[in-house]
Design an enzyme around this catalytic site. Sequence first.
Site, mmCIF file in Angstrom:
data_model
loop_
_atom_site.group_PDB
_atom_site.id
_atom_site.type_symbol
_atom_site.label_atom_id
_atom_site.label_comp_id
_atom_site.label_asym_id
_atom_site.label_seq_id
_atom_site.Cartn_x
_atom_site.Cartn_y
_atom_site.Cartn_z
ATOM 1 N N SER A 1 0.704 -1.126 0.161
ATOM 2 C CA SER A 1 0.469 0.287 0.223
ATOM 3 C C SER A 1 0.996 1.217 -0.139
ATOM 4 C CB SER A 1 -1.063 0.307 1.017
ATOM 5 O OG SER A 1 -1.549 1.271 1.862
ATOM 6 N N HIS B 1 -2.393 -1.222 -3.357
ATOM 7 C CA HIS B 1 -3.347 -0.345 -3.191
ATOM 8 C C HIS B 1 -3.622 1.178 -4.331
ATOM 9 C CE1 HIS B 1 -4.218 -1.402 0.856
ATOM 10 N NE2 HIS B 1 -4.473 -2.872 0.263
ATOM 11 N N ASP C 1 -4.015 -4.259 6.043
ATOM 12 C CA ASP C 1 -4.427 -5.201 4.991
ATOM 13 C C ASP C 1 -3.316 -6.441 4.711
ATOM 14 O OD1 ASP C 1 -5.777 -6.578 2.763
ATOM 15 O OD2 ASP C 1 -4.819 -5.358 1.132
#
Length: 200
Positions: free
Chosen positions: A19, A46, A139
């Site tokens: 991310s 992401h 995540d």
Amino acid sequence: MPGPGRLQAAYEIVAIGSSAGGVKALLAVLGALPADFPVPLVVVQHLDPRHETILADILDRQSKLRIKLAEAGEFLEPGVVHVAPPDRHLLVNPGGTLSLSTVDRVKFVRPSADLLFESVADVYGPAALVCVLTGTGSDGAVGAGMVKARGGTVVSEDPETAEFEGMPQAVTKSVSVDLVLPLGEIAGALVGLVEGTRTL
């Protein structure tokens, strides 16, 4: 489950989740992998869903591997990196095909590393190798736990040296991670594990 001193690593796929700070981290890892890397790779980074992404183009220019945005229905290929497009979950299916999904966000994100890792665990079991890189949030931790439960292997960037510690810290706190490494050592570890020259 891989035991200590295992000599043969029969991995069939590498899945990577990242991310915040992930583009730089992915450049470091993918840019250091050899052109003849023998298994396919799938990546969730992401991304801002409001913009077209040039992530695959950026990574492709810096890597010996072929890097492309994943497309629904395509087959995984050794040495090819399939990157989740913005606002689509990337899933691996039995038979080595990919699917894209717009189901609800997971932990506020889509694509979700958790969903990718869970699909990889389901399809590949002990032949799955997943890696969590820099990022905020958590995540990837749940999906990595499923990979471990199915006998697969989990590698994490060291939270202490990651640009953003959230994702690596979440996975190292909740999962019995096999290797925790600084960014510069991850590519070599992936090669060694896949080729069977590095033991756990």
